[in-house]
Scaffold this motif. Structure first.
Motif, PDB file in Angstrom:
ATOM      1  N   THR A 196       3.051  -9.496 -12.351  1.00  0.00           N
ATOM      2  CA  THR A 196       2.976  -9.484 -13.814  1.00  0.00           C
ATOM      3  C   THR A 196       4.083 -10.325 -14.425  1.00  0.00           C
ATOM      4  O   THR A 196       3.867 -11.070 -15.379  1.00  0.00           O
ATOM      5  N   LYS A 197       5.284 -10.239 -13.858  1.00  0.00           N
ATOM      6  CA  LYS A 197       6.424 -10.983 -14.402  1.00  0.00           C
ATOM      7  C   LYS A 197       6.287 -12.489 -14.208  1.00  0.00           C
ATOM      8  O   LYS A 197       6.816 -13.265 -14.983  1.00  0.00           O
ATOM      9  N   THR A 198       5.588 -12.904 -13.137  1.00  0.00           N
ATOM     10  CA  THR A 198       5.523 -14.335 -12.823  1.00  0.00           C
ATOM     11  C   THR A 198       4.243 -15.004 -13.309  1.00  0.00           C
ATOM     12  O   THR A 198       4.012 -16.163 -13.016  1.00  0.00           O
ATOM     13  N   LEU A 199       3.385 -14.277 -14.026  1.00  0.00           N
ATOM     14  CA  LEU A 199       2.167 -14.894 -14.547  1.00  0.00           C
ATOM     15  C   LEU A 199       2.521 -16.012 -15.534  1.00  0.00           C
ATOM     16  O   LEU A 199       3.409 -15.842 -16.377  1.00  0.00           O
ATOM     17  N   PRO A 200       1.864 -17.165 -15.456  1.00  0.00           N
ATOM     18  CA  PRO A 200       2.173 -18.255 -16.391  1.00  0.00           C
ATOM     19  C   PRO A 200       1.766 -17.889 -17.814  1.00  0.00           C
ATOM     20  O   PRO A 200       0.811 -17.152 -18.035  1.00  0.00           O
ATOM     21  N   LYS A 201       2.504 -18.423 -18.772  1.00  0.00           N
ATOM     22  CA  LYS A 201       2.174 -18.172 -20.170  1.00  0.00           C
ATOM     23  C   LYS A 201       0.933 -18.984 -20.554  1.00  0.00           C
ATOM     24  O   LYS A 201       0.733 -20.098 -20.090  1.00  0.00           O
ATOM     25  N   ILE A 202       0.126 -18.364 -21.392  1.00  0.00           N
ATOM     26  CA  ILE A 202      -1.070 -19.062 -21.870  1.00  0.00           C
ATOM     27  C   ILE A 202      -0.643 -20.050 -22.953  1.00  0.00           C
ATOM     28  O   ILE A 202       0.054 -19.687 -23.907  1.00  0.00           O
ATOM     29  N   THR A 203      -1.036 -21.308 -22.797  1.00  0.00           N
ATOM     30  CA  THR A 203      -0.702 -22.324 -23.796  1.00  0.00           C
ATOM     31  C   THR A 203      -1.973 -22.906 -24.389  1.00  0.00           C
ATOM     32  O   THR A 203      -3.061 -22.719 -23.854  1.00  0.00           O
ATOM     33  N   ALA A 204      -1.816 -23.613 -25.501  1.00  0.00           N
ATOM     34  CA  ALA A 204      -2.980 -24.206 -26.169  1.00  0.00           C
ATOM     35  C   ALA A 204      -2.541 -25.488 -26.865  1.00  0.00           C
ATOM     36  O   ALA A 204      -1.351 -25.758 -27.025  1.00  0.00           O
ATOM     37  N   ALA A 205      -3.526 -26.267 -27.280  1.00  0.00           N
ATOM     38  CA  ALA A 205      -3.229 -27.472 -28.063  1.00  0.00           C
ATOM     39  C   ALA A 205      -2.626 -27.061 -29.403  1.00  0.00           C
ATOM     40  O   ALA A 205      -2.913 -25.979 -29.923  1.00  0.00           O
ATOM     41  N   ARG A 206      -1.781 -27.953 -29.965  1.00  0.00           N
ATOM     42  CA  ARG A 206      -1.048 -27.625 -31.194  1.00  0.00           C
ATOM     43  C   ARG A 206      -1.941 -27.143 -32.329  1.00  0.00           C
ATOM     44  O   ARG A 206      -1.626 -26.203 -33.038  1.00  0.00           O
ATOM     45  N   ASN A 207      -3.087 -27.795 -32.494  1.00  0.00           N
ATOM     46  CA  ASN A 207      -3.954 -27.471 -33.638  1.00  0.00           C
ATOM     47  C   ASN A 207      -5.085 -26.502 -33.287  1.00  0.00           C
ATOM     48  O   ASN A 207      -5.918 -26.208 -34.140  1.00  0.00           O
ATOM     49  N   ALA A 208      -5.087 -26.021 -32.014  1.00  0.00           N
ATOM     50  CA  ALA A 208      -6.133 -25.058 -31.610  1.00  0.00           C
ATOM     51  C   ALA A 208      -5.782 -23.662 -32.122  1.00  0.00           C
ATOM     52  O   ALA A 208      -4.618 -23.384 -32.439  1.00  0.00           O
ATOM     53  N   PRO A 209      -6.790 -22.764 -32.219  1.00  0.00           N
ATOM     54  CA  PRO A 209      -6.487 -21.371 -32.604  1.00  0.00           C
ATOM     55  C   PRO A 209      -5.513 -20.752 -31.597  1.00  0.00           C
ATOM     56  O   PRO A 209      -5.597 -20.997 -30.402  1.00  0.00           O
ATOM     57  N   CYS A 210      -4.592 -19.939 -32.077  1.00  0.00           N
ATOM     58  CA  CYS A 210      -3.586 -19.334 -31.204  1.00  0.00           C
ATOM     59  C   CYS A 210      -4.246 -18.332 -30.255  1.00  0.00           C
ATOM     60  O   CYS A 210      -5.095 -17.526 -30.676  1.00  0.00           O
ATOM     61  N   PRO A 211      -3.893 -18.357 -28.966  1.00  0.00           N
ATOM     62  CA  PRO A 211      -4.488 -17.426 -27.988  1.00  0.00           C
ATOM     63  C   PRO A 211      -4.222 -15.959 -28.298  1.00  0.00           C
ATOM     64  O   PRO A 211      -4.907 -15.091 -27.778  1.00  0.00           O
ATOM     65  N   CYS A 212      -3.240 -15.678 -29.148  1.00  0.00           N
ATOM     66  CA  CYS A 212      -2.935 -14.263 -29.436  1.00  0.00           C
ATOM     67  C   CYS A 212      -3.978 -13.618 -30.334  1.00  0.00           C
ATOM     68  O   CYS A 212      -3.988 -12.410 -30.514  1.00  0.00           O
ATOM     69  N   GLY A 213      -4.862 -14.438 -30.948  1.00  0.00           N
ATOM     70  CA  GLY A 213      -5.924 -13.890 -31.785  1.00  0.00           C
ATOM     71  C   GLY A 213      -5.546 -13.672 -33.225  1.00  0.00           C
ATOM     72  O   GLY A 213      -6.265 -13.008 -33.978  1.00  0.00           O
ATOM     73  N   SER A 214      -4.428 -14.251 -33.660  1.00  0.00           N
ATOM     74  CA  SER A 214      -3.973 -14.058 -35.045  1.00  0.00           C
ATOM     75  C   SER A 214      -4.839 -14.796 -36.064  1.00  0.00           C
ATOM     76  O   SER A 214      -4.827 -14.490 -37.252  1.00  0.00           O
ATOM     77  N   GLY A 215      -5.596 -15.831 -35.602  1.00  0.00           N
ATOM     78  CA  GLY A 215      -6.391 -16.648 -36.512  1.00  0.00           C
ATOM     79  C   GLY A 215      -5.635 -17.861 -37.019  1.00  0.00           C
ATOM     80  O   GLY A 215      -6.216 -18.743 -37.675  1.00  0.00           O
ATOM     81  N   LYS A 216      -4.348 -17.936 -36.737  1.00  0.00           N
ATOM     82  CA  LYS A 216      -3.547 -19.095 -37.142  1.00  0.00           C
ATOM     83  C   LYS A 216      -3.639 -20.182 -36.067  1.00  0.00           C
ATOM     84  O   LYS A 216      -4.050 -19.924 -34.939  1.00  0.00           O
TER      85      LYS A 216
END
Length: 202
Positions: free
Chosen positions: A166-186
């Motif tokens: 769990t500690k070593t899982l890579p962080k989810i990244t996205a393109a600058r203008n794509a919707p944020c993976p956290c689901g905030s809508g921003k």
């Protein structure tokens, strides 16, 4: 109509004993009775409280001669008991054992034994292996817990491996203008990108 009868499901029982410091031995008060079947029409015999020690090196449980005398127990036979001092022929008895928090074991065959000072019962692996048994030492304080019947495998190796994965899982990244993976809508650049130390995907 079938004559087969299903066995009643054993309700879960458990107890926990906590020690103020790091314990060198695991002990608690127990109650011992001459063997009887709970719920029988005849009155239950009188039992007594004794100090017990829990021993993972002992195959079977044992009681002192003091217990046999005080409870008026009648021997049911002899058994060869292996101890650090060799093999001894000891008398055996049937008893009911009440561990802390009303954890009850009935019709248990126990032998007599020479026990440490102020201890009149040894609880062995015949009891401990019937359930789940754990000892922890967090903060220099020993906690001893037991449950019956067994309900879960405790595997500290698997727990640590799962935690490390769990500690070593890579962080989810996205393109600058794509919707944020956290689901905030921003957009990602206006949300979690500010928190991430990873390089965004363009």
């Amino acid at each position: 109509m079938s004559d087969n009868k299903t066995s009643p499901i054993q309700p879960p029982m458990a107890f926990t004993v906590r020690f103020n410091g790091r314990a060198n031995s695991l002990r608690s008060l127990v109650e011992v009775w001459p063997a009887f079947k709970p719920g029988a029409s005849t009155p239950a015999p009188i039992g007594k409280q004794y100090q017990a020690i829990y021993d993972t090196g002992a195959t079977g449980s044992a009681i002192s001669k003091k217990v046999t005398a005080e409870l008026g127990l009648i021997s049911i036979g002899l058994a060869n008991v292996h101890t650090a001092k060799g093999v001894h022929e000891c008398e055996t008895f049937l008893v009911n054992i009440g561990l802390p928090n009303r954890v009850m074991f009935t019709m248990m065959r126990v032998s007599t034994a020479d026990l440490p000072d102020e201890v009149d019962m040894l609880v062995g692996m015949d009891v401990l292996c019937s359930g789940d048994f754990a000892v922890t030492n967090l903060g220099g304080k020993t906690t001893f817990s037991f449950r019956y019947p067994p309900s879960k495998e405790l595997d500290f190796v698997q727990e640590i491996q799962t935690l490390n994965i769990t500690k070593t899982l890579p962080k989810i990244t996205a393109a600058r203008n794509a919707p944020c993976p956290c689901g905030s809508g921003k957009k990602y650049k206006k949300c979690c990108m500010k928190k991430d130390n990873t390089i965004s995907l363009n």
